[in-house]
Design a protein around this motif. Structure first.
Motif, PDB file in Angstrom:
ATOM      1  N   ALA A  81      12.504  68.792  46.548  1.00  0.00           N
ATOM      2  CA  ALA A  81      11.559  67.691  46.355  1.00  0.00           C
ATOM      3  C   ALA A  81      11.285  66.910  47.631  1.00  0.00           C
ATOM      4  N   SER A  82      11.927  67.291  48.736  1.00  0.00           N
ATOM      5  CA  SER A  82      11.750  66.571  50.000  1.00  0.00           C
ATOM      6  C   SER A  82      11.180  67.433  51.109  1.00  0.00           C
ATOM      7  N   GLY A  83      10.707  68.617  50.790  1.00  0.00           N
ATOM      8  CA  GLY A  83      10.119  69.472  51.814  1.00  0.00           C
ATOM      9  C   GLY A  83      11.133  70.177  52.686  1.00  0.00           C
ATOM     10  N   VAL A  84      12.392  70.227  52.257  1.00  0.00           N
ATOM     11  CA  VAL A  84      13.464  70.837  53.045  1.00  0.00           C
ATOM     12  C   VAL A  84      13.664  72.286  52.607  1.00  0.00           C
ATOM     13  N   THR A  85      13.648  73.204  53.566  1.00  0.00           N
ATOM     14  CA  THR A  85      13.824  74.626  53.240  1.00  0.00           C
ATOM     15  C   THR A  85      15.055  75.250  53.896  1.00  0.00           C
ATOM     16  N   SER A  86      15.664  74.548  54.861  1.00  0.00           N
ATOM     17  CA  SER A  86      16.892  75.033  55.515  1.00  0.00           C
ATOM     18  C   SER A  86      17.839  73.856  55.700  1.00  0.00           C
ATOM     19  N   ILE A 333       7.022  76.003  54.156  1.00  0.00           N
ATOM     20  CA  ILE A 333       6.006  74.993  54.463  1.00  0.00           C
ATOM     21  C   ILE A 333       6.229  73.754  53.617  1.00  0.00           C
ATOM     22  N   ALA A 334       5.956  72.601  54.200  1.00  0.00           N
ATOM     23  CA  ALA A 334       5.973  71.336  53.468  1.00  0.00           C
ATOM     24  C   ALA A 334       4.629  70.640  53.656  1.00  0.00           C
ATOM     25  N   ILE A 335       4.217  69.910  52.651  1.00  0.00           N
ATOM     26  CA  ILE A 335       2.981  69.129  52.725  1.00  0.00           C
ATOM     27  C   ILE A 335       3.332  67.679  52.405  1.00  0.00           C
ATOM     28  N   PHE A 336       2.878  66.759  53.283  1.00  0.00           N
ATOM     29  CA  PHE A 336       3.173  65.338  53.133  1.00  0.00           C
ATOM     30  C   PHE A 336       1.888  64.522  53.151  1.00  0.00           C
ATOM     31  N   ARG A 337       1.965  63.364  52.526  1.00  0.00           N
ATOM     32  CA  ARG A 337       0.909  62.371  52.637  1.00  0.00           C
ATOM     33  C   ARG A 337       1.523  61.093  53.190  1.00  0.00           C
ATOM     34  N   GLU A 338       0.861  60.505  54.201  1.00  0.00           N
ATOM     35  CA  GLU A 338       1.307  59.210  54.721  1.00  0.00           C
ATOM     36  C   GLU A 338       0.457  58.119  54.068  1.00  0.00           C
ATOM     37  N   GLU A 339       1.129  57.182  53.432  1.00  0.00           N
ATOM     38  CA  GLU A 339       0.440  56.153  52.665  1.00  0.00           C
ATOM     39  C   GLU A 339       0.759  54.765  53.214  1.00  0.00           C
ATOM     40  N   GLU A 340      -0.175  53.851  53.015  1.00  0.00           N
ATOM     41  CA  GLU A 340       0.112  52.442  53.226  1.00  0.00           C
ATOM     42  C   GLU A 340       0.766  51.908  51.963  1.00  0.00           C
ATOM     43  N   ARG A 360       5.179  60.598  51.686  1.00  0.00           N
ATOM     44  CA  ARG A 360       5.365  61.130  50.335  1.00  0.00           C
ATOM     45  C   ARG A 360       5.308  62.657  50.375  1.00  0.00           C
ATOM     46  N   PRO A 361       6.391  63.346  49.996  1.00  0.00           N
ATOM     47  CA  PRO A 361       6.348  64.808  49.928  1.00  0.00           C
ATOM     48  C   PRO A 361       5.480  65.256  48.757  1.00  0.00           C
ATOM     49  N   MET A 362       4.552  66.146  49.024  1.00  0.00           N
ATOM     50  CA  MET A 362       3.599  66.586  48.003  1.00  0.00           C
ATOM     51  C   MET A 362       3.878  68.009  47.515  1.00  0.00           C
ATOM     52  N   MET A 363       4.398  68.865  48.422  1.00  0.00           N
ATOM     53  CA  MET A 363       4.621  70.258  48.052  1.00  0.00           C
ATOM     54  C   MET A 363       5.658  70.885  48.963  1.00  0.00           C
ATOM     55  N   THR A 364       6.476  71.764  48.403  1.00  0.00           N
ATOM     56  CA  THR A 364       7.439  72.557  49.175  1.00  0.00           C
ATOM     57  C   THR A 364       7.252  74.022  48.833  1.00  0.00           C
ATOM     58  N   ILE A 365       7.056  74.822  49.865  1.00  0.00           N
ATOM     59  CA  ILE A 365       6.899  76.268  49.709  1.00  0.00           C
ATOM     60  C   ILE A 365       8.030  76.950  50.464  1.00  0.00           C
ATOM     61  N   LYS A 366       8.786  77.810  49.787  1.00  0.00           N
ATOM     62  CA  LYS A 366       9.878  78.558  50.416  1.00  0.00           C
ATOM     63  C   LYS A 366       9.627  80.043  50.232  1.00  0.00           C
ATOM     64  N   VAL A 369       6.744  80.899  47.985  1.00  0.00           N
ATOM     65  CA  VAL A 369       6.779  80.493  46.580  1.00  0.00           C
ATOM     66  C   VAL A 369       6.743  78.974  46.506  1.00  0.00           C
ATOM     67  N   VAL A 370       5.842  78.434  45.689  1.00  0.00           N
ATOM     68  CA  VAL A 370       5.781  76.984  45.510  1.00  0.00           C
ATOM     69  C   VAL A 370       6.951  76.566  44.621  1.00  0.00           C
ATOM     70  N   LEU A 371       7.898  75.823  45.222  1.00  0.00           N
ATOM     71  CA  LEU A 371       9.073  75.368  44.482  1.00  0.00           C
ATOM     72  C   LEU A 371       8.923  73.934  43.984  1.00  0.00           C
ATOM     73  N   TYR A 372       8.004  73.182  44.611  1.00  0.00           N
ATOM     74  CA  TYR A 372       7.823  71.783  44.213  1.00  0.00           C
ATOM     75  C   TYR A 372       6.401  71.358  44.518  1.00  0.00           C
ATOM     76  N   ARG A 373       5.839  70.529  43.636  1.00  0.00           N
ATOM     77  CA  ARG A 373       4.575  69.871  43.906  1.00  0.00           C
ATOM     78  C   ARG A 373       4.538  68.562  43.121  1.00  0.00           C
ATOM     79  N   GLN A 374       3.907  67.556  43.737  1.00  0.00           N
ATOM     80  CA  GLN A 374       3.680  66.309  43.015  1.00  0.00           C
ATOM     81  C   GLN A 374       2.761  66.574  41.831  1.00  0.00           C
TER      82      GLN A 374
END
Length: 381
Positions: A81-86, A333-340, A360-366, A369-374
């Motif tokens: 859920a945090s974009g961490v793959t290793s 791969i990780a996808i993030f959004r930077e928010e105010e 904000r982590p939006m997606m994690t791909i390992k 394979v998509v393992l997480y998405r908001q």
């Protein structure tokens, strides 16, 4: 046909210094195209307009020896859920338990797991267990044997040298660990909160590539001198090639010390979480992404944070840094959004800070394979 097409994102690959608005196509677990892509058919199309598309993060210090350490956690829980793959386990196991750790935890994980080997044979089995740091008890031959047998997994020797642990042995355990690590061809990672002697005494023992862990702690002697500024010997050690890891955790990160250091241009070389069941989703650590958000509000740039959660730890653990988001690379791969966002931080030392930026982590791909998405980050239809 692609398995996944990520389009319109801000693609950032610090390993090759690239940052561009473009696309990444994934097939069979690897990146098959990157850059400006003529759109083709894909099973999943992800519109990443306004988002960062980055390499999967590397958490260099976390505790995941669930089969032998009572405060360890399953790596998938905090990572996906945090974009961490290793990840790198922070020395939970010593020689007595390492092979069980490898069989029962490391090779079973969906996450890429490396490990530090604790210099104490028993490792860290429990919250209230303090390692026996008598250098005479370090099993040199067994340590060297395991480091050779598991050379693709063991990436460092770990030493905890708080005064309550090393007692009258002082800096001798660190000196002995460095000698063994030299034979093994590995770096040493030293837990340096409330260490014996001065900070310079520890730094003088460390070699290029060794890691000073919990560099922003506020217990005992710290990286700040009596004048409140970063010690000259800390800057000298960093220039020499000693690496400094923030290794946040629940007790070992002071916003006051971090803020002062960052203001002087002293940045940690590595940003890791030191997560365990003691700190997971609890203040002040929560997650690696929360720690990255904290450092962002303390004055670090996102590009600086990303380098310290990808490129630098990758080099430490022997992962290729010839390009993470390039043709042929594993699709981590990780996808993030930077928010105010108004956000309040408080550390265990009582320091407090208000911030206004959130990662904000939006997606994690390992491995493709998509393992997480908001829940509000959908495929394009």
């Amino acid at each position: 046909m692609y398995d996944i097409l990520i389009k319109n994102g801000m693609v950032i690959d610090p390993s090759v210094g690239s940052s561009y608005r473009g696309s990444i196509a994934i097939k069979n677990g690897r990146i098959c195209e990157a850059g400006v892509i003529k759109e083709g058919d894909a099973l999943q199309v992800i519109d990443a307009e306004g988002y960062y598309v980055t390499p999967g993060l590397i958490d260099y210090h976390i505790h995941v020896y669930t089969s032998g350490c009572e405060f360890s956690l399953l790596p998938e829980i905090p990572c996906i859920a945090s974009g961490v793959t290793s990840i790198v386990d922070g020395g939970s196991a010593g020689v007595s338990g390492f092979e069980g750790f490898y069989r029962n935890d490391i090779i079973r994980s969906r996450i890429n797991v490396k490990a530090m080997l604790n210099i104490c044979s028993a490792g860290q089995p429990g919250v209230y267990y303090l390692e026996n740091m008598d250098p005479k008890l370090f099993q040199r031959e067994k340590i060297l044997e395991l480091c050779e047998k598991y050379k693709d997994t063991i990436v460092a020797i770990k030493v905890r040298q708080s005064r309550e642990i090393v007692k009258d042995w002082g800096l001798k355990p660190l000196e002995a660990a460095v000698e063994i690590a030299e034979e093994a061809g590995l770096p040493v990672v030293v837990h340096a909160t409330d260490s014996p002697g001065e900070i310079s005494d520890t730094l003088n023992i460390l070699r290029t590539g060794d890691v000073f862990c919990h560099c922003f702690h506020q217990k005992g002697n710290t990286i700040l001198g009596k004048n409140g500024r970063v010690l000259p010997e800390v800057f000298r050690a960093q220039r020499k090639g000693v690496l400094f890891d923030c290794a946040h955790g629940s007790m070992n990160f002071s916003m006051s010390i971090a803020k002062q250091a960052i203001s002087e241009g002293f940045l940690p070389d590595i940003i890791s979480s030191d997560l365990s069941m003691l700190s997971l989703m609890k203040p002040p650590a929560y997650s690696l992404t929360h720690i990255m958000t904290e450092l962002l509000n303390l004055g670090m740039k996102f590009s600086e944070i990303l380098e310290r959660t990808t490129v630098i730890p990758a080099k430490q653990i022997g992962l290729s840094t010839n390009g993470f988001l390039v043709h042929g690379a594993p699709a981590d791969i990780a996808i993030f959004r930077e928010e105010e966002c108004n956000i309040h931080f408080r550390d265990r030392y009582g320091n407090e800070m208000d911030g206004n930026r959130l990662l904000r982590p939006m997606m994690t791909i390992k491995d493709g394979v998509v393992l997480y998405r908001q829940c509000d980050f959908f495929n394009e239809i």
